[in-house]
Scaffold this motif. Structure first.
Motif, short mmCIF file in Angstrom:
data_model
loop_
_atom_site.label_atom_id
_atom_site.label_comp_id
_atom_site.label_asym_id
_atom_site.label_seq_id
_atom_site.Cartn_x
_atom_site.Cartn_y
_atom_site.Cartn_z
N MET A 122 -61.60 -7.16 21.74
CA MET A 122 -62.41 -5.97 22.02
C MET A 122 -63.09 -5.99 23.39
SD MET A 122 -61.94 -3.84 19.64
CE MET A 122 -63.08 -2.69 20.40
N LEU A 123 -63.36 -7.16 23.92
CA LEU A 123 -64.09 -7.22 25.19
C LEU A 123 -63.27 -6.69 26.36
CD1 LEU A 123 -65.98 -10.63 24.92
CD2 LEU A 123 -66.96 -8.32 24.91
N ASP A 124 -61.98 -6.52 26.19
CA ASP A 124 -61.11 -6.00 27.25
C ASP A 124 -60.73 -4.54 27.05
OD1 ASP A 124 -61.07 -8.43 28.57
OD2 ASP A 124 -59.35 -9.16 27.42
N THR A 125 -61.37 -3.87 26.09
CA THR A 125 -60.95 -2.51 25.77
C THR A 125 -61.79 -1.43 26.45
OG1 THR A 125 -62.36 -2.50 23.80
CG2 THR A 125 -60.06 -3.22 23.52
N GLY A 126 -62.78 -1.83 27.22
CA GLY A 126 -63.60 -0.83 27.90
C GLY A 126 -64.85 -0.44 27.14
N ALA A 132 -72.35 -10.84 27.73
CA ALA A 132 -73.76 -11.16 27.95
C ALA A 132 -74.67 -10.23 27.16
CB ALA A 132 -74.08 -11.07 29.44
N SER A 133 -74.36 -8.93 27.16
CA SER A 133 -75.23 -7.99 26.45
C SER A 133 -75.10 -8.15 24.94
CB SER A 133 -74.90 -6.55 26.86
OG SER A 133 -73.58 -6.20 26.51
N PHE A 135 -74.70 -11.08 23.39
CA PHE A 135 -75.58 -12.20 23.06
C PHE A 135 -77.05 -11.77 23.11
CE2 PHE A 135 -71.93 -15.02 24.05
CZ PHE A 135 -72.00 -15.84 22.93
N ASP A 136 -77.39 -10.96 24.08
CA ASP A 136 -78.76 -10.48 24.19
C ASP A 136 -79.14 -9.64 22.97
OD1 ASP A 136 -81.24 -10.12 25.82
OD2 ASP A 136 -80.64 -8.02 25.72
N THR A 137 -78.21 -8.79 22.54
CA THR A 137 -78.45 -7.96 21.36
C THR A 137 -78.60 -8.83 20.12
OG1 THR A 137 -77.21 -6.11 22.32
CG2 THR A 137 -77.53 -6.10 19.92
N MET A 138 -77.75 -9.83 19.98
CA MET A 138 -77.84 -10.73 18.84
C MET A 138 -79.18 -11.46 18.82
SD MET A 138 -75.14 -10.43 17.03
CE MET A 138 -73.40 -10.03 17.05
N ALA A 139 -79.64 -11.87 20.00
CA ALA A 139 -80.95 -12.54 20.07
C ALA A 139 -82.06 -11.61 19.58
CB ALA A 139 -81.22 -12.98 21.51
N GLY A 140 -81.96 -10.32 19.93
CA GLY A 140 -82.93 -9.36 19.44
C GLY A 140 -82.89 -9.22 17.93
#
Length: 282
Positions: A122-126, A132-133, A135-140
């Motif tokens: 999924m990270l290559d689908t646009g 990075a974002s 991981f940041d969301t998961m931390a939240g």
């Protein structure tokens, strides 16, 4: 017949017993609503299912477009349009995963596992979310669910971490006082050293404890790299203890099998007595 409104004095006041009855009924209704809301399905589960369905539909449309290409020797407009629509749908469903806040620890674990399963493709689908974002969301999400994940009690590491934060603030205050604050600064430094050693032997049971241990590990690594020779070996051991505790808490949170994900290469279970979840985090 008089149409005059009754005055306050004329209106019958409810008795104390009646007022208590009404208050209890109101509290019961409020408690029931809260329980029903808490017991409701975690919205992240529906979001995961939507993405799973969308991803499956995309793969099926892509397979159909490929078969059409092989049979016809060229692109079929209808098949290509279906493939593009399915691709857009799965990207939107993927983005929606991170726009949805899990409300339960189980939901967060399900999200982590689903993202791990689909991130590579999924990270290559646009999609609008980068690694990075994500991981940041998961931390939240972890911060928002801290109470559910680790219980309401503070773990020992969290208590020590709070004292470390207070001591650090005191050190900076003393440092600003120059020569006048030298004695106080030395005393605070000794306290910070004692607390840093103590937290390295604690087991993290809450995010605050993990953060405190991460700070101490970072400081210890700096000592290993730049400190006096006699301080380097103790600092390395302190950093190792903190990191082992953090790893244990993360494995408990995510459900990751530490031995099955390469952890045993550098963190052998035979020597890792900190790899067991603390009672506070159970």
């Amino acid at each position: 017949m008089s149409t005059a409104r009754k005055t306050k004095a004329q209106t019958a006041e409810p008795s104390l017993r009646e007022r208590v009855k009404v208050a209890r009924a109101s509290a019961t209704r409020l408690s029931r609503r809260r329980s029903q809301a808490a017991a409701g399905p975690d919205p992240i589960l529906a979001a995961i299912e939507r993405h799973r369905t969308a991803a499956q539909a995309f793969h099926e449309s892509a397979d159909k477009a490929d078969r059409t290409w092989e049979v016809q020797g060229g692109t079929d407009p209808a098949a290509e349009a279906a493939w593009q629509a399915a691709d857009l749908a799965q990207i939107e469903a993927w983005n929606a995963l991170f726009d949805t806040q899990p409300t339960t620890a189980a939901g967060l674990v399900a999200l982590l596992r689903h993202v791990g399963e689909h991130a590579e493709s999924m990270l290559d689908t646009g999609g609008s979310y980068t690694a990075a974002s994500i991981f940041d969301t998961m931390a939240g999400h972890v911060a928002a669910l801290g109470g559910q994940l680790y219980g309401s009690r503070h773990c020992q590491a969290s208590v020590i971490a709070a004292r470390l934060g207070t001591s650090a603030a005191e050190w900076f205050e003393a440092d600003d006082e120059g020569q006048a604050g030298e004695i106080r600064r030395i005393a605070v430094e000794e306290r910070i050293t004692t607390l840093s050693e103590a937290i390295s032997y604690a087991r993290a049971g809450a995010p605050a404890g993990m953060m405190g241990q991460l700070v101490v590990a970072f400081s210890a690594v700096d000592t290993v790299l730049n400190g006096r020779a006699d301080l380097r070996e103790p600092a390395a051991s302190r950093a190792e203890r903190c990191l082992l505790s953090i790893a244990a808490a993360l494995c408990a949170l995510s459900g990751i099998d530490r031995e099955g994900h390469g952890a045993s290469y550098m963190m052998s279970g035979r020597i890792d007595w900190m790899a067991f979840l603390s009672p506070e985090a159970a």
